[in-house]
Motif scaffolding. Structure first.
Motif, PDB file in Angstrom:
ATOM      1  N   THR A   1       9.371  29.506 -22.422  1.00 11.39           N
ATOM      2  CA  THR A   1      10.115  30.143 -23.506  1.00 11.39           C
ATOM      3  C   THR A   1       9.173  30.965 -24.385  1.00 11.39           C
ATOM      4  O   THR A   1       9.477  32.112 -24.743  1.00 11.39           O
ATOM      5  CB  THR A   1      10.863  29.090 -24.345  1.00 11.39           C
ATOM      6  N   LYS A   2       8.044  30.403 -24.713  1.00  4.67           N
ATOM      7  CA  LYS A   2       7.045  31.115 -25.520  1.00  4.67           C
ATOM      8  C   LYS A   2       6.557  32.364 -24.782  1.00  4.67           C
ATOM      9  O   LYS A   2       6.431  33.446 -25.365  1.00  4.67           O
ATOM     10  CB  LYS A   2       5.872  30.183 -25.835  1.00  4.67           C
TER      11      LYS A   2
ATOM     12  N   ASN B   1       9.374  35.034 -24.820  1.00  7.63           N
ATOM     13  CA  ASN B   1       9.469  35.670 -26.142  1.00  7.63           C
ATOM     14  C   ASN B   1       8.354  36.688 -26.336  1.00  7.63           C
ATOM     15  O   ASN B   1       8.583  37.792 -26.842  1.00  7.63           O
ATOM     16  CB  ASN B   1       9.440  34.624 -27.254  1.00  7.63           C
TER      17      ASN B   1
ATOM     18  N   THR C   1      16.305  40.092 -25.502  1.00  8.53           N
ATOM     19  CA  THR C   1      15.859  38.719 -25.751  1.00  8.53           C
ATOM     20  C   THR C   1      15.894  37.917 -24.454  1.00  8.53           C
ATOM     21  O   THR C   1      16.566  38.317 -23.496  1.00  8.53           O
ATOM     22  CB  THR C   1      16.771  38.023 -26.778  1.00  8.53           C
ATOM     23  N   PRO C   2      15.203  36.778 -24.430  1.00  6.79           N
ATOM     24  CA  PRO C   2      15.284  35.927 -23.236  1.00  6.79           C
ATOM     25  C   PRO C   2      16.723  35.518 -22.902  1.00  6.79           C
ATOM     26  O   PRO C   2      17.102  35.498 -21.729  1.00  6.79           O
ATOM     27  CB  PRO C   2      14.423  34.714 -23.602  1.00  6.79           C
TER      28      PRO C   2
ATOM     29  N   CYS D   1       8.979  24.160 -19.804  1.00  4.05           N
ATOM     30  CA  CYS D   1      10.086  24.879 -20.447  1.00  4.05           C
ATOM     31  C   CYS D   1       9.661  25.482 -21.776  1.00  4.05           C
ATOM     32  O   CYS D   1       9.975  26.650 -22.066  1.00  4.05           O
ATOM     33  CB  CYS D   1      11.291  23.962 -20.651  1.00  4.05           C
ATOM     34  N   ARG D   2       8.959  24.715 -22.586  1.00  2.00           N
ATOM     35  CA  ARG D   2       8.492  25.229 -23.890  1.00  2.00           C
ATOM     36  C   ARG D   2       7.538  26.401 -23.704  1.00  2.00           C
ATOM     37  O   ARG D   2       7.661  27.435 -24.369  1.00  2.00           O
ATOM     38  CB  ARG D   2       7.818  24.128 -24.701  1.00  2.00           C
TER      39      ARG D   2
ATOM     40  N   SER E   1      18.702  36.385 -19.489  1.00  4.08           N
ATOM     41  CA  SER E   1      19.276  35.330 -18.666  1.00  4.08           C
ATOM     42  C   SER E   1      20.688  35.704 -18.214  1.00  4.08           C
ATOM     43  O   SER E   1      21.032  35.579 -17.031  1.00  4.08           O
ATOM     44  CB  SER E   1      19.301  34.012 -19.442  1.00  4.08           C
TER      45      SER E   1
END
Length: 140
Positions: A16-17, A20, A29-30, A12-13, A34
């Protein structure tokens, strides 16, 4: 050996990176992408439906929808049956982001390169979807 929870957290981290980084020049943006993903599946959802589907509070959805509306990506209209509710509709501009979404997804799949058949990938996606639905029901 890492636990499943640690692996989910790490994925998940890193995802997300990745998002971005991939979206920094796309004008979205993410979080916005979404919500657009939900609307691409069901155009005309209410803000409440979006909040429920994404497990986010209504105020957060309202803020993102206001931003997307300013960008000309969505249009908010009062629901004909319930004037208190707003339905969200995609504009023509929104469909450009469907292509961006597809490109980002393909790039991510190349990165994770898990060597699965199409059938195995579909099964994985189905299992992850089932897990997400169970989590939504079990955790407020």
């Amino acid at each position: 050996m890492d636990t499943m929870e640690q692996n989910f957290s790490l994925i998940c981290r890193k995802f997300t990176k990745f998002l971005n980084s991939e979206l920094k020049n796309a004008g979205i943006t993410p979080a916005e992408l979404s919500y657009l993903s939900y609307l691409l599946e069901q155009n005309g959802m209410t803000q409440d439906e979006l909040a429920k589907a994404s497990c986010v509070d209504k105020a957060a959805v309202t803020r993102v929808m206001q931003t997307l509306e300013k960008k000309g990506v969505v249009e908010r209209r009062a629901d004909e049956a319930d004037k208190r509710a707003n339905r969200i509709y995609l504009t023509d501009k929104a469909y450009h982001y469907a292509d961006v979404r597809k490109e980002v997804r393909q790039k991510w799949l190349r990165i994770i390169d898990v060597q699965m058949s199409q059938q195995e990938m579909q099964q994985l996606e189905q299992h992850v979807e089932e897990i997400a639905e169970k989590v939504k029901k079990a955790v407020p």
